[in-house]
Write a protein that holds these residues in place. Structure first.
Motif, short mmCIF file in Angstrom:
data_model
loop_
_atom_site.label_atom_id
_atom_site.label_comp_id
_atom_site.label_asym_id
_atom_site.label_seq_id
_atom_site.Cartn_x
_atom_site.Cartn_y
_atom_site.Cartn_z
N TRP A 11 -16.12 1.99 -4.36
CA TRP A 11 -16.38 1.78 -2.68
C TRP A 11 -15.53 0.88 -2.19
O TRP A 11 -15.29 1.34 -0.96
CB TRP A 11 -17.85 1.59 -2.84
N GLY A 12 -15.03 -0.26 -2.51
CA GLY A 12 -14.51 -1.14 -2.05
C GLY A 12 -13.18 -0.71 -1.45
O GLY A 12 -12.58 -1.17 -0.53
N HIS A 13 -12.69 0.46 -1.99
CA HIS A 13 -11.21 0.92 -1.61
C HIS A 13 -11.41 2.27 -0.70
O HIS A 13 -10.53 3.04 -0.85
CB HIS A 13 -10.56 0.92 -2.72
N THR A 14 -12.52 2.38 -0.08
CA THR A 14 -12.66 3.55 0.94
C THR A 14 -12.23 2.95 2.17
O THR A 14 -12.49 1.63 2.51
CB THR A 14 -13.98 3.80 1.00
N GLN B 96 -4.46 -5.65 5.17
CA GLN B 96 -4.02 -5.43 3.87
C GLN B 96 -5.08 -5.75 2.89
O GLN B 96 -5.78 -6.55 2.61
CB GLN B 96 -2.63 -6.49 3.49
N CYS B 97 -5.12 -4.78 1.77
CA CYS B 97 -5.98 -4.90 0.58
C CYS B 97 -5.31 -5.44 -0.39
O CYS B 97 -3.99 -4.84 -0.64
CB CYS B 97 -6.91 -3.70 0.50
N ARG B 98 -5.87 -6.00 -1.50
CA ARG B 98 -5.48 -6.36 -2.65
C ARG B 98 -4.84 -5.17 -3.81
O ARG B 98 -4.35 -5.27 -4.46
CB ARG B 98 -6.21 -7.36 -3.67
N CYS B 99 -5.41 -4.09 -3.30
CA CYS B 99 -5.10 -2.66 -4.06
C CYS B 99 -3.75 -1.97 -3.59
O CYS B 99 -3.22 -1.16 -4.26
CB CYS B 99 -6.24 -1.55 -3.87
N GLY B 100 -3.08 -2.52 -2.50
CA GLY B 100 -2.06 -2.17 -2.07
C GLY B 100 -2.21 -1.41 -1.01
O GLY B 100 -1.13 -1.12 0.15
N GLY C 145 -6.78 -1.61 5.18
CA GLY C 145 -7.97 -1.08 5.93
C GLY C 145 -9.28 -0.81 5.03
O GLY C 145 -10.20 -0.18 5.42
N CYS C 146 -9.02 -1.42 3.80
CA CYS C 146 -10.23 -0.97 2.45
C CYS C 146 -11.48 -2.04 3.04
O CYS C 146 -11.28 -3.05 3.71
CB CYS C 146 -9.83 -1.42 1.26
N LEU C 147 -12.77 -1.22 2.78
CA LEU C 147 -13.90 -2.04 2.90
C LEU C 147 -13.70 -3.25 2.20
O LEU C 147 -14.20 -4.41 2.95
CB LEU C 147 -15.01 -1.23 2.31
ZN LIG Z 1 -8.31 -1.56 -1.55
#
Ligand SMILES: [Zn+2]
Length: 414
Positions: A261-264, A272-276, A279-281
């Protein structure tokens, strides 16, 4: 055609043997199912009498009596006193034997490794907590910490008494052989800990699960999820994740990554999100995302290495900048929960994780209101949004429920 007939004729004796085998297997399966059913009832609702067990499960008194006799003989369950029955003989109470074995639960978080030891009543007997050596730790270093932690919590306990070791990890856990962990936020891509733990001397069965899913099982068993068939347990800490339970079963998807859910996306091409991705939650409501946004409006902010303390200081600050960030965080968290309501139609959403509980303690009404603004009216009318009941730190406890679940399923050592 001829060959088929030949086979049929010569196969008649064989068919009888097969039939007997199938009947035996069916009887064995039924026996195992009955053992599992009774053991589970005693675990979740015990102590109970044989009479209670028969009434609750619908099994005959004779079956309840013979199966519990077997479980008593194997020391999986023990007697736990007596109760008076109306007019009859006092009834003996039964419960799961807390000392049948030990469970180890571990939480490999994004900041530390926690290892805990439990008996089979899920009473915590020992715990150790060590910070991670770096934010992108080598698997060898984490395995070393787990091994040291397991040794320490076991103390004098015979390792042969350990029913299983459950380990909650950040990221996706692919239930392959060996189990592979995909956790981009700590730099793990298809990492396996099995071999490292085996080489380090762990002989008990190993169970790996995503941290949010481990927490989810604990809340479903003993916390705010109890009694719900359709629920989403969300974890908000350094990372952000969820466990989706539909019709009483954890929803995993094709390779167990469901619930990330964190990467929706909540903002197209946003932070920028740590997943790459952007705009992720998690980039907004994860601890780092919250503190980064606070720093943007409060450039003089001095941050420590302790995200927990920094988020607590933000919540206590009381300045207009701090309140603005917190209101926005509550809004985004609520919007994210609204998405879950629209996607899964849960009867309950349970908010947990240390940051989730810290925010929820003050902002639950605002979080609920934001979820209501974003969710469709009908499913939102069916859902309650609650806080986790097992505290900010229940991942290791949840991980210990993994081997327990296997013990209950098999009604014998995994
Ligand atoms: Zn993410």
């Amino acid at each position: 055609m001829t060959r088929f007939t030949d086979k049929q004729q010569s196969g008649e004796g064989h068919a009888a043997v097969v039939r007997i085998e199938v009947e035996r297997a069916t009887t064995r399966d039924m026996r195992r199912r009955n053992r599992s059913t009774l053991l589970s009832e005693l675990f979740f609702r015990g102590p109970l009498s044989r009479h209670d067990l028969s009434r609750i499960t619908g099994l005959s008194a004779a079956t309840a009596s013979s199966v519990t006799g077997e479980l008593l003989q194997e020391h999986l369950i023990v007697e736990a006193g007596q109760i008076e029955s109306d007019g009859g003989r006092p009834r003996v109470l039964l419960r799961v034997n807390p000392d049948f074995g030990r469970l180890v639960g571990a939480d490999v978080g994004e900041t530390g490794v926690k290892v805990e030891l439990f008996d089979l009543s899920m009473t915590r007997l020992a715990a150790v907590d060590e910070p991670l050596p770096s934010s992108r730790p080598a698997p060898e270093a984490v395995a070393g910490q787990l091994l040291a932690g397991i040794r320490e919590v076991l103390g004098d306990t015979d390792p042969a008494d350990v029913i299983g070791v459950g380990i909650g990890v950040p990221g996706t856990v692919e239930q392959s052989d060996p189990v592979r962990v995909h956790a981009p936020t700590i730099g793990w891509r298809g990492t396996s800990l099995d071999g490292l733990l085996r080489d380090g001397g762990v002989t008990a069965p190993l169970f790996f699960e995503n941290g949010a899913k481990s927490l989810g099982q604990a809340e479903m068993w003993f916390g705010a999820g109890r009694g719900a068939a359709n629920a989403v347990i969300v974890l908000v800490g350094s990372g952000v994740g969820a466990a989706v339970i539909t019709n009483g079963t954890l929803y995993r998807g094709a390779s167990s990554s469901a619930g990330e859910w964190g990467h929706t996306t909540v903002v197209y091409r946003g932070r920028q999100c740590r997943c790459g991705a952007r705009g992720c939650l998690e980039a907004y409501v994860g601890a780092e995302g919250i503190l980064d946004r606070y720093q943007q409006v409060n450039p003089g902010l001095v941050r420590s290495a302790d995200e927990l303390a920094d988020v607590a200081a933000l919540i206590a600050a009381g300045t207009p900048e701090a309140e603005g960030i917190l209101a926005e965080t509550a809004g985004m968290l609520g919007a994210g929960i609204g998405n879950l309501v629209n996607l899964f139609n849960p009867e309950r959403v349970v908010l947990g994780g240390w940051a989730g509980l810290a925010l929820g303690a003050r902002f639950l009404p605002q979080i609920r209101a934001a979820a209501g603004e974003q969710a469709l009216e009908h499913p939102f009318g069916q859902v309650s949004i609650e806080l986790c009941e097992l505290g900010p730190d229940a991942v290791a406890f949840g991980a210990a429920t993994l081997p327990m679940a296997e013990l209950l399923r098999r009604a014998s050592r995994p």
